[in-house]
Scaffold this active site. Structure first.
Site, mmCIF file in Angstrom:
data_model
loop_
_atom_site.group_PDB
_atom_site.id
_atom_site.type_symbol
_atom_site.label_atom_id
_atom_site.label_comp_id
_atom_site.label_asym_id
_atom_site.label_seq_id
_atom_site.Cartn_x
_atom_site.Cartn_y
_atom_site.Cartn_z
ATOM 1 C CB SER A 1 -0.938 0.022 1.209
ATOM 2 O OG SER A 1 -0.190 -0.011 2.402
ATOM 3 C CG HIS B 1 -3.866 -1.828 -1.246
ATOM 4 N ND1 HIS B 1 -4.390 -0.551 -1.332
ATOM 5 C CD2 HIS B 1 -3.578 -2.028 0.059
ATOM 6 C CE1 HIS B 1 -4.395 -0.006 -0.135
ATOM 7 N NE2 HIS B 1 -3.908 -0.869 0.729
ATOM 8 C CE LYS C 1 -7.294 -1.236 1.392
ATOM 9 N NZ LYS C 1 -7.592 -0.053 2.197
HETATM 10 N N1 PMP Z 1 -4.674 -4.943 4.670
HETATM 11 C C1 PMP Z 1 -3.971 -4.027 4.011
HETATM 12 C C2 PMP Z 1 -2.778 -4.454 3.220
HETATM 13 C C3 PMP Z 1 -4.353 -2.682 4.040
HETATM 14 O O1 PMP Z 1 -3.638 -1.771 3.374
HETATM 15 C C4 PMP Z 1 -5.485 -2.312 4.811
HETATM 16 C C5 PMP Z 1 -5.965 -0.885 4.906
HETATM 17 N N2 PMP Z 1 -5.496 0.004 4.053
HETATM 18 C C6 PMP Z 1 -6.179 -3.286 5.482
HETATM 19 C C7 PMP Z 1 -5.755 -4.612 5.397
HETATM 20 C C8 PMP Z 1 -7.367 -2.945 6.328
HETATM 21 O O2 PMP Z 1 -8.511 -2.870 5.533
HETATM 22 P P1 PMP Z 1 -9.801 -2.087 6.008
HETATM 23 O O3 PMP Z 1 -9.538 -0.639 5.813
HETATM 24 O O4 PMP Z 1 -10.879 -2.613 5.149
HETATM 25 O O5 PMP Z 1 -10.021 -2.408 7.444
#
Ligand code: PMP
Length: 411
Positions: free
Chosen positions: A185, A213, A244
């Protein structure tokens, strides 16, 4: 030392972050006009910092599906599925998800964060070893801590380092769970999944991939990087989020292991929290169908990503990875990143400011995430804004000097 003493350093740090004018971590979006346009401080701004990869937040069918579910089933489930029951399409969503991902079973959580906590802590425990890519997301780290397993970090995207560490653990009797992500990310780089699969097989470990992602972004069916790399069958657990590409909220895990169907009886972040709402189920179910039926969204996403990447590269900016829907510009230090972020907003472009401790290798970044919904004109406007802000002077370091900020890095 009092319980609250640890907060005392925060006002100073917050003040430093505010020096650019706007508060990058407390932005109020006055109005959302579309998947790519918002109003901030009364001004139209291009949204280049959401993770709305396929632009589905304003898809009329997704909105209608959510509206119908809301009208038919009410506003919320008011409890967990263990206590209040599985209803309102939870099961249909899990079936749809398993089918879309080509797996035998799926389990849905209220967020991607909780999916990682819930699955990792249920899979591993005291006496097990989790080998985690150093750049994994905070919620993966939190899941590992919650599990009580021994945690071994290996060098980011290094199958060699993973292999070496597994070699050292050979014969210790512990079960081994390897955790990596698909698309990372912060820098927008991808994992060498085939090589990780080889290492997993060599050491008879389990492989867990967070495709938060990469869902909807990679693969012929949009299943993620494992699909694109042809290793879906070699990954034991795939975790993802609805927040996402699917434009909603919620998280999930899919697997082909028959034992996985019992996850719901031991996973505390599944058992002890309220289940996702009817409107969420409705929109996510429709969004899953869109991912399968509209590969052109993925094509547009990638052509936008390449256009932005090429534009920023041509402008001479330092980019963290090859083209992907996450494009981060590396800044020399936190101060110039803060000033650059403020100037971009003044130019009508919203990106993410990413600074330590939230970034790998303590880098300071201006991070954009691109959507299939961006137009070519918007992408070009983003390039123009970046160029104006960061290339007005030959080095972005000059940006921080102009703003009267003293660089924290040695000159
Ligand atoms: N896993 C990864 C790799 C993330 O980047 C994120 C949040 N950006 C999450 C899990 C958490 O997801 P959520 O925002 O749906 O809780």
């Amino acid at each position: 030392m009092s319980l609250l003493d640890k907060f005392s350093a925060l006002p100073e740090r917050h003040k430093a972050i505010l020096q650019g004018g706007h508060d990058p971590f407390n932005v109020t979006i006055d109005q959302v006009k579309s998947a790519t346009e918002v109003v901030i401080n009364g001004r139209d701004v291009i949204m280049a910092g959401s993770n709305n990869y396929l632009g589905l937040t304003y898809d009329p069918d997704c909105i209608e599906a959510g509206r119908q579910a809301l009208a038919s089933y009410g506003t919320g489930t008011t409890g967990s599925r263990i206590a209040n029951g599985t209803y309102y399409g939870h099961q249909a969503l899990e079936d749809n998800l398993a089918k879309m991902m080509g797996c035998t079973s799926a389990l849905v959580y209220p967020s991607g964060y909780q999916a990682n906590l819930g699955v990792i802590a249920a899979l591993a425990g005291r006496g097990d070893t989790i080998l985690i890519d150093a750049d994994c997301h905070a919620c993966i780290y939190d899941g590992c801590l919650m599990s009580g397993a021994t945690i071994v970090r290996f060098r980011h995207n290094s199958p060699e380092d993973l292999d070496r560490r597994l070699q050292q653990l050979e014969g210790d009797g512990s079960n081994k769970l390897i955790i990596v992500e698909g698309l990372y990310s912060m820098f927008g780089d991808t994992a060498p999944l085939k090589e990780f699969v080889d290492v997993k097989q060599k050491h008879k470990a389990f492989l867990y991939v967070d495709e938060a992602h990469s869902l909807g972004v990679f693969g012929d069916h949009g299943r993620g990087l494992a699909e694109q790399e042809g290793v879906s069958q070699d990954v034991d657990f795939i975790v993802g989020t609805f927040s996402k590409s699917l434009g909603s909220i919620g998280g999930f895990c899919v697997s082909n292991h028959t034992e996985f169907s019992y996850m719901k009886f031991i996973s505390r972040p599944y058992m002890f929290t309220a289940s996702i709402s009817p409107a969420t189920i409705g929109t996510v179910n429709m969004a899953i169908d869109k991912v399968g039926q509209h590969p052109e969204l993925r094509e547009k996403l990638w052509s936008n990503a390449r256009r932005l990447h090429e534009g920023l590269q041509t402008a001479g900016l330092k980019l963290c990875a090859p083209a992907s829907p996450i494009i981060s510009v590396e800044m020399p230090d936190q101060e110039s990143a803060i000033i650059g972020w403020n100037r971009l907003l003044d130019e009508g472009v919203y990106v993410n400011l990413a600074i330590p401790p939230g970034t790998p290798n303590s880098k300071s970044l201006l991070r954009s995430s691109i959507s299939a919904a961006h137009t070519d004109t918007q992408i070009d406007q983003i390039v123009v804004a970046y160029t104006k802000v960061l290339k007005a002077d030959p080095s972005s370091q000059t940006v921080s000097q102009q703003a009267g900020l003293v660089s924290a890095a040695p000159e």
